[in-house]
Design a protein around this motif. Structure first.
Motif, PDB file in Angstrom:
ATOM      1  N   GLY A   1       0.820  -1.218   0.000  1.00 30.15           N
ATOM      2  CA  GLY A   1       0.000   0.000   0.000  1.00 30.15           C
ATOM      3  C   GLY A   1       0.842   1.250   0.000  1.00 30.15           C
ATOM      4  O   GLY A   1       1.612   1.493  -0.931  1.00 30.15           O
ATOM      5  N   ASP A   2       0.733   2.017   1.095  1.00 30.31           N
ATOM      6  CA  ASP A   2       1.479   3.286   1.129  1.00 30.31           C
ATOM      7  C   ASP A   2       2.894   3.117   1.686  1.00 30.31           C
ATOM      8  O   ASP A   2       3.609   4.093   1.885  1.00 30.31           O
ATOM      9  CB  ASP A   2       0.712   4.336   1.948  1.00 30.31           C
ATOM     10  N   CYS A   3       3.283   1.851   1.953  1.00 26.11           N
ATOM     11  CA  CYS A   3       4.608   1.596   2.546  1.00 26.11           C
ATOM     12  C   CYS A   3       5.327   0.469   1.806  1.00 26.11           C
ATOM     13  O   CYS A   3       4.708  -0.298   1.064  1.00 26.11           O
ATOM     14  CB  CYS A   3       4.454   1.105   3.989  1.00 26.11           C
ATOM     15  N   PHE A   4       6.627   0.362   2.056  1.00 28.43           N
ATOM     16  CA  PHE A   4       7.361  -0.882   1.798  1.00 28.43           C
ATOM     17  C   PHE A   4       7.662  -1.499   3.161  1.00 28.43           C
ATOM     18  O   PHE A   4       7.942  -0.765   4.129  1.00 28.43           O
ATOM     19  CB  PHE A   4       8.666  -0.609   1.051  1.00 28.43           C
ATOM     20  N   VAL A   5       7.627  -2.838   3.231  1.00 27.69           N
ATOM     21  CA  VAL A   5       7.907  -3.523   4.496  1.00 27.69           C
ATOM     22  C   VAL A   5       9.248  -4.230   4.346  1.00 27.69           C
ATOM     23  O   VAL A   5       9.438  -5.047   3.431  1.00 27.69           O
ATOM     24  CB  VAL A   5       6.792  -4.538   4.841  1.00 27.69           C
TER      25      VAL A   5
ATOM     26  N   VAL B   1       9.771  -3.683   9.166  1.00 33.25           N
ATOM     27  CA  VAL B   1       9.905  -2.221   9.282  1.00 33.25           C
ATOM     28  C   VAL B   1       9.143  -1.562   8.126  1.00 33.25           C
ATOM     29  O   VAL B   1       9.411  -1.835   6.959  1.00 33.25           O
ATOM     30  CB  VAL B   1      11.393  -1.805   9.259  1.00 33.25           C
ATOM     31  N   ARG B   2       8.192  -0.702   8.480  1.00 20.83           N
ATOM     32  CA  ARG B   2       7.363  -0.054   7.455  1.00 20.83           C
ATOM     33  C   ARG B   2       7.980   1.300   7.081  1.00 20.83           C
ATOM     34  O   ARG B   2       8.128   2.180   7.920  1.00 20.83           O
ATOM     35  CB  ARG B   2       5.931   0.140   7.970  1.00 20.83           C
TER      36      ARG B   2
END
Ligand SMILES: Cc1cc2nc3c(=O)[nH]c(=O)nc-3n(C[C@H](O)[C@H](O)[C@H](O)COP(=O)(O)OP(=O)(O)OC[C@H]3O[C@@H](n4cnc5c(N)ncnc54)[C@H](O)[C@@H]3O)c2cc1C
Length: 381
Positions: A146-150, A218-219
Motif C-alpha cells: 500500500g502506502d509503505c514498503f515492508v 519495518v514499514r
C-alpha cells in the motif's frame, strides 16, 4: 597547471586547524577514544561553522563549497581525529550525498537543511552479512504494501548507526530480474518500530560505533523511496567517485600526515644513546621517506578532486586515490609505531591510536582488491 592552493583555501584550512586547537585540548581525543561515544556537542560546533553544510547548495542551507574544499576539510578533520572525519563523512558525504544526488526536491527540503545545521545525523547502510564487495547481491527484502514498503533482513558493519537519526539503505524490491536491476534505495528513521541496532566490537575508531541493523517488518513510507523503485544500483554508482576521493582518499591523507608529524614530534623528544632519536641519520631519512609518501598521496587526491570538481570523468583516478591513500596511511601509521618503539606501542602517545584508527581504510568504502579490479578495467586489462 596550478598546484597551489588559493589564499582562501589556505585560510580555510587554517581555520579548521585553529578550531580543533581551540576546542580540543591535548588529551581530548584520547579521552574520547576511551569513552567510545560519539561527541554530539563537538559535531554541533563543527556544523555551526558551516562545515557539515559545505557540500550542499545554498537553497538547503549549504555553501556549495566544491570537491577540493571538501577534500581539504576532511583531511584537516582527520588530522585532528580520524573518527570525527568518519562521522562527518557518513553523514555529509554518504547519507547526505545520496539524498542530494538522487533524492527528489521534497526529500532534499525535508532532510538537507536539518543535516546542514547538524540537527540530524545520517548514516549509510549497504553492507550485509553476505554482501559487501558484491553489493548487488544484497538480500534485505522490501515488499510493497500500500502506502509503505515492508523491510525484513540485516545490514552489518554500518558506521555510526547508533548515533544517527536516519539511514540511507538499499533493499531488494524485485527478485525476478538481474540482481543489480531489482534494488531500491530508501531513507528510514532509525527509531522506526522493528529496527534493532547492535554495536559490534572492533579495532579502532571507537567513537563511531560499527553496527548491525536488524529489520523486522519495518514499514517505510513510500515518500521515503530514494531515487525511484528498482533504480537503486544505478543511483548508487553516481556517488562512488566522490566517496572514494573525499570520504576515503583525503581522509586517509589526514591520518597519514598526522602519523608523520607525531613521529617527528616524538623523535625529537626521545633520546637514544644519549642524543635525540631524530639526530640519527637513519631515522631522519625514514621520516623524509614518510613525508614524501604523504606528498605523493596528496597530489593524487587533489588531482582526482580537481577532475571531479571540473566534471572530468575520473573513476580510475578516484580508485587510484582510494587505493594509494588507504594503503599508504596504514603503512605510515605502522612506520610511526615502528620508529618510536615503545612510545609507538603504548597508549600514552597518539601513535597507537593512529595505528588502530588507520587500519579499516583498505576495507571500508571498497577494499583494495576491489579498487585494483576497477583500475584494471579502466586501463583495459
Ligand atoms: C570499519 C568499517 C566500517 C564500515 N562502514 C560501513 C558503512 O558505514 N556502511 C556500509 O554499508 N558498509 C560499511 N562497511 C563495510 C565495507 O564496505 C565492507 O566490509 C567491504 O565493502 C567489504 O565487503 P565484505 O565485508 O562483504 O567483505 P568481502 O567482500 O567478503 O571481502 C573479504 C575479502 O575478500 C576480498 N575480495 C572480495 N571480492 C574479491 C574479488 N572479486 N577479488 C579479489 N578479492 C576479493 C576482499 O577484498 C576482502 O579482502 C564498513 C567496514 C568496516 C571494516
Amino acid at each position: 597547471m596550478d598546484f597551489q592552493l588559493t589564499r582562501e583555501q589556505e585560510a580555510f584550512r587554517q581555520s579548521i586547524r585553529d578550531f580543533f586547537r581551540d576546542e580540543c585540548p591535548p588529551g581530548y581525543f584520547d579521552e574520547l577514544d576511551r569513552e567510545a561515544e560519539w561527541p554530539f556537542e563537538l559535531y554541533q560546533k563543527i556544523a555551526q561553522h558551516g562545515w557539515v553544510a559545505l557540500p550542499f547548495p545554498e537553497q538547503y542551507g549549504g555553501s556549495n563549497g566544491g570537491i577540493i574544499a571538501m577534500a581539504l576539510l576532511v583531511e584537516e578533520i582527520a588530522y585532528a581525529s580520524a573518527p570525527m572525519a568518519m562521522g562527518w563523512s557518513h553523514s555529509a558525504v554518504f547519507g547526505g550525498g545520496a539524498i542530494l544526488t538522487y533524492g527528489n526536491d521534497e526529500q532534499k527540503e525535508r532532510f538537507l537543511p536539518r543535516l546542514c545545521r547538524g540537527e540530524i545525523i545520517l548514516c549509510f547502510a549497504l553492507t550485509e552479512p553476505n554482501s559487501g564487495s558484491d553489493a548487488a547481491s544484497l538480500q534485505l527484502a522490501a515488499v510493497d504494501d500500500g502506502d509503505c514498503f515492508v523491510l525484513n533482513g540485516t545490514k552489518i558493519l554500518i558506521s555510526g548507526a547508533s548515533a544517527s537519526d536516519y539511514a540511507v539503505t538499499f533493499a531488494r524490491t524485485d527478485k525476478t530480474v538481474a540482481k543489480h536491476k531489482g534494488i531500491t534505495g530508501f531513507i528510514f528513521d532509525l527509531k522506526s518500530p522493528g529496527v534493532t541496532i547492535r554495536t559490534l566490537r572492533k579495532m579502532g575508531n571507537w567513537p563511531v560505533h560499527s553496527c548491525e541493523i536488524v529489520f523486522n517488518n519495518v514499514r517505510i513510507p513510500k515518500e521515503n523511496v530514494l531515487g525511484g523503485v528498482n533504480q537503486g544500483w544505478n543511483n548508487m554508482l553516481k556517488s562512488l567517485d566522490l566517496e572514494r576521493i573525499v570520504a576515503a582518499g583525503a581522509l586517509c591523507i589526514g591520518i597519514a600526515q598526522r602519523a608523520v608529524d607525531d613521529a617527528i614530534k616524538y623523535a625529537r623528544q626521545v633520546s637514544c644513546g644519549g642524543r635525540p632519536l631524530i639526530e640519527q641519520q637513519a631515522v631522519a631519512h625514514r621520516l623524509v621517506d614518510m613525508q614524501a609518501e604523504v606528498d605523493a598521496m596528496r597530489t593524487l587526491a587533489y588531482r582526482a578532486a580537481w577532475m571531479l570538481e571540473n566534471k572530468i570523468p575520473c573513476s580510475k583516478e578516484a580508485s587510484i586515490t582510494k587505493l594509494i591513500s588507504s594503503e599508504g596511511c596504514i603503512r605510515l601509521a605502522n612506520a610511526a609505531v615502528e620508529l618510536l618503539g615503545p612510545y609507538g606501542y603504548f597508549t600514552d602517545w597518539e601513535l597507537e591510536r593512529g595505528y588502530r584508527d588507520s587500519r579499516m581504510h583498505t576495507i571500508g568504502a571498497g577494499t583494495s582488491q576491489v579498487q585494483r579490479t576497477i583500475i584494471a578495467r579502466e586501463i583495459g586489462l
